[in-house]
Design an enzyme around this catalytic site. Structure first.
Site, PDB file in Angstrom:
ATOM      1  N   ASP A 147      13.138 -17.080  14.005  1.00  0.00           N
ATOM      2  CA  ASP A 147      13.132 -18.323  14.776  1.00  0.00           C
ATOM      3  C   ASP A 147      14.573 -18.543  15.257  1.00  0.00           C
ATOM      4  OD1 ASP A 147      14.533 -19.038  12.539  1.00  0.00           O
ATOM      5  OD2 ASP A 147      13.092 -20.520  11.842  1.00  0.00           O
ATOM      6  N   HIS A 158      -2.687 -13.009  -3.745  1.00  0.00           N
ATOM      7  CA  HIS A 158      -4.007 -13.499  -3.342  1.00  0.00           C
ATOM      8  C   HIS A 158      -3.924 -14.356  -2.074  1.00  0.00           C
ATOM      9  CE1 HIS A 158      -7.991 -15.241  -3.302  1.00  0.00           C
ATOM     10  NE2 HIS A 158      -7.375 -16.397  -3.078  1.00  0.00           N
ATOM     11  N   CYS A 201      -7.382 -10.620  -7.802  1.00  0.00           N
ATOM     12  CA  CYS A 201      -8.778 -10.961  -8.121  1.00  0.00           C
ATOM     13  C   CYS A 201      -9.524  -9.782  -8.741  1.00  0.00           C
ATOM     14  CB  CYS A 201      -9.504 -11.444  -6.872  1.00  0.00           C
ATOM     15  SG  CYS A 201      -8.924 -13.067  -6.330  1.00  0.00           S
ATOM     16  N   CYS A 236      -8.514  -8.502  -3.321  1.00  0.00           N
ATOM     17  CA  CYS A 236      -7.080  -8.359  -3.595  1.00  0.00           C
ATOM     18  C   CYS A 236      -6.853  -7.894  -5.032  1.00  0.00           C
ATOM     19  CB  CYS A 236      -6.335  -9.676  -3.318  1.00  0.00           C
ATOM     20  SG  CYS A 236      -6.300 -10.847  -4.686  1.00  0.00           S
ATOM     21  N   CYS A 288     -13.367 -11.419  -3.756  1.00  0.00           N
ATOM     22  CA  CYS A 288     -12.084 -11.114  -3.101  1.00  0.00           C
ATOM     23  C   CYS A 288     -11.631  -9.722  -3.526  1.00  0.00           C
ATOM     24  CB  CYS A 288     -11.030 -12.151  -3.470  1.00  0.00           C
ATOM     25  SG  CYS A 288      -9.391 -11.787  -2.790  1.00  0.00           S
ATOM     26  N   ASP A 348       2.587 -18.214  12.309  1.00  0.00           N
ATOM     27  CA  ASP A 348       3.346 -18.041  11.066  1.00  0.00           C
ATOM     28  C   ASP A 348       3.177 -19.298  10.240  1.00  0.00           C
ATOM     29  OD1 ASP A 348       5.411 -19.591  12.849  1.00  0.00           O
ATOM     30  OD2 ASP A 348       6.166 -19.751  10.810  1.00  0.00           O
TER      31      ASP A 348
END
Ligand SMILES: [Zn+2]
Length: 365
Positions: A90, A336, A310, A307, A305, A262
């Site tokens: 930014d 996660h 999980c 991931c 999930c 973002d």
């Protein structure tokens, strides 16, 4: 070098590819935020494994510490933080304007006091371009003034500055291997937004950011403004909605032609012990793992999930880590939460490519 190709559309939603010097970027894309040149508790290897493609770093923070010159001497941000993929920075303007009592704006720039040690600094359009050229991201941003979204008089005044600064940023920008995006402002006011889009697009930036949203206006006003921006911004350049990133924001933003988002939400929530989950499973889309009710809960954060967190750990174990103040708890929750948004974005992109975006969107409305 920054060619943007729209591969498919579904209504106004677009799936595309943005070419950058550090790799092709599939869009729409969610960008994890690495304020201090690190996405908190995550290694670049973790981010790659989660499928992150673009990472954001904050100019204000890195300018103050360790400094743009030092990062340039050490080979630029990619080398410094060990992230080989595309990076976006930014302008630092948003952080400086957030300092409120510690900053003073004039037509030439903004003078501010460091939140670290109180020392005085000054950002001008030319200065923030120079700092971003030292940092060396693939995409940098113009300095703009983000006014409160509901104050017409202030927005009108801020817009004049934002436009003059965009022209100066463009004139100061040198690096051909870096895309400088222009930022459209104007709060929730159609006349100002249209005026801003007209001016900013006339400067022929390679991409456009929509600033000043999700900072106090209603969702309705956000979406109406995005509708207007979709009509005003060129179709053949990427659009970046700054600082916005809930599942619903993605769906509604993408449905209105936005390509890049973002948001600090995944890692910020992790630090507060909260996990992102689908709204359909729980009312507010959050699971506060510090709650005593999870002390013996053997389920993962989210059933189904994929991931690592999980697949491996129970809510009971994660709660234990959080209550004991163990760093691993923040790391596992960040995995996660980042997976939740990155995976949603992948599914959205796939649905645009195969023409089923509307069905997917309906599940989130
Ligand atoms: Zn998970």
């Amino acid at each position: 070098m920054f060619e943007f190709t729209v591969l498919a559309t579904c209504g106004r939603a677009r799936a595309g590819i943005l070419r950058t010097p550090h790799g092709d970027l599939p869009t729409p894309v969610y960008v994890p935020v690495g304020t201090q040149a690190t996405v908190k508790t995550m290694t670049p290897r973790d981010l790659s494994e989660l499928g992150a493609t673009l990472v954001l770093a904050n100019t204000y923070h890195l300018y103050l510490r360790p400094g743009g010159e030092l990062i340039a001497r050490l080979g630029g941000l990619h080398r410094f933080m060990g992230w080989p993929g595309p990076i976006l920075t930014d302008s630092g303007g948003y952080q400086v304007f957030s300092l409120k009592a510690l900053r003073k704006v004039d037509d030439d720039g903004v003078t501010f006091r460091s939140h670290l040690d109180g020392s005085t600094h000054r950002f001008t359009p030319e200065k923030v371009v120079a700092i971003q050229e030292q940092l060396g991201p693939d995409i940098g941003m113009c300095l703009d003034e983000c006014a409160p979204p509901l104050d017409h008089a202030y927005n009108e005044q801020a817009l004049a500055r934002t436009h003059a600064w965009a022209e100066r940023c463009r004139a100061a920008h040198r690096r051909a291997d870096q895309a400088l995006f222009g930022i459209v402002q104007g709060g929730v006011f159609p006349d100002l937004r249209e005026q801003s889009a007209r001016f900013i697009t006339s400067l022929d930036f390679p991409g456009h950011a929509i600033g000043g949203l999700s900072v106090g206006e209603s969702k309705e006003q956000t979406y109406t403004t995005l509708d207007r921006m979709d009509a005003c911004l060129p179709q053949d350049k990427p659009r970046y909605l700054m600082g916005v990133g809930t599942a619903q924001d993605f769906i509604e933003g993408i449905a209105r032609g936005v390509d890049i988002f973002d948001c600090v939400l995944p890692t910020r929530l992790a630090r507060h012990g909260a996990a992102l989950i689908p709204n359909t499973q729980y009312q507010n889309g959050r699971l506060n793992l510090r709650n005593a009710q999870y002390a013996e809960d053997e389920k993962p954060i989210e059933e189904g999930c994929t991931c690592y967190t999980c697949q491996t750990f129970t809510r009971a174990y994660l709660r234990h880590l959080l209550v004991a103040g163990e760093i691993l708890g923040l790391h596992l929750l960040s995995i996660h939460n980042l997976h939740f948004l990155l995976d949603l974005m992948r599914r959205i992109r796939a649905s645009i490519l195969d023409g089923t975006f509307e069905q997917l969107a309906a599940a989130y409305r």
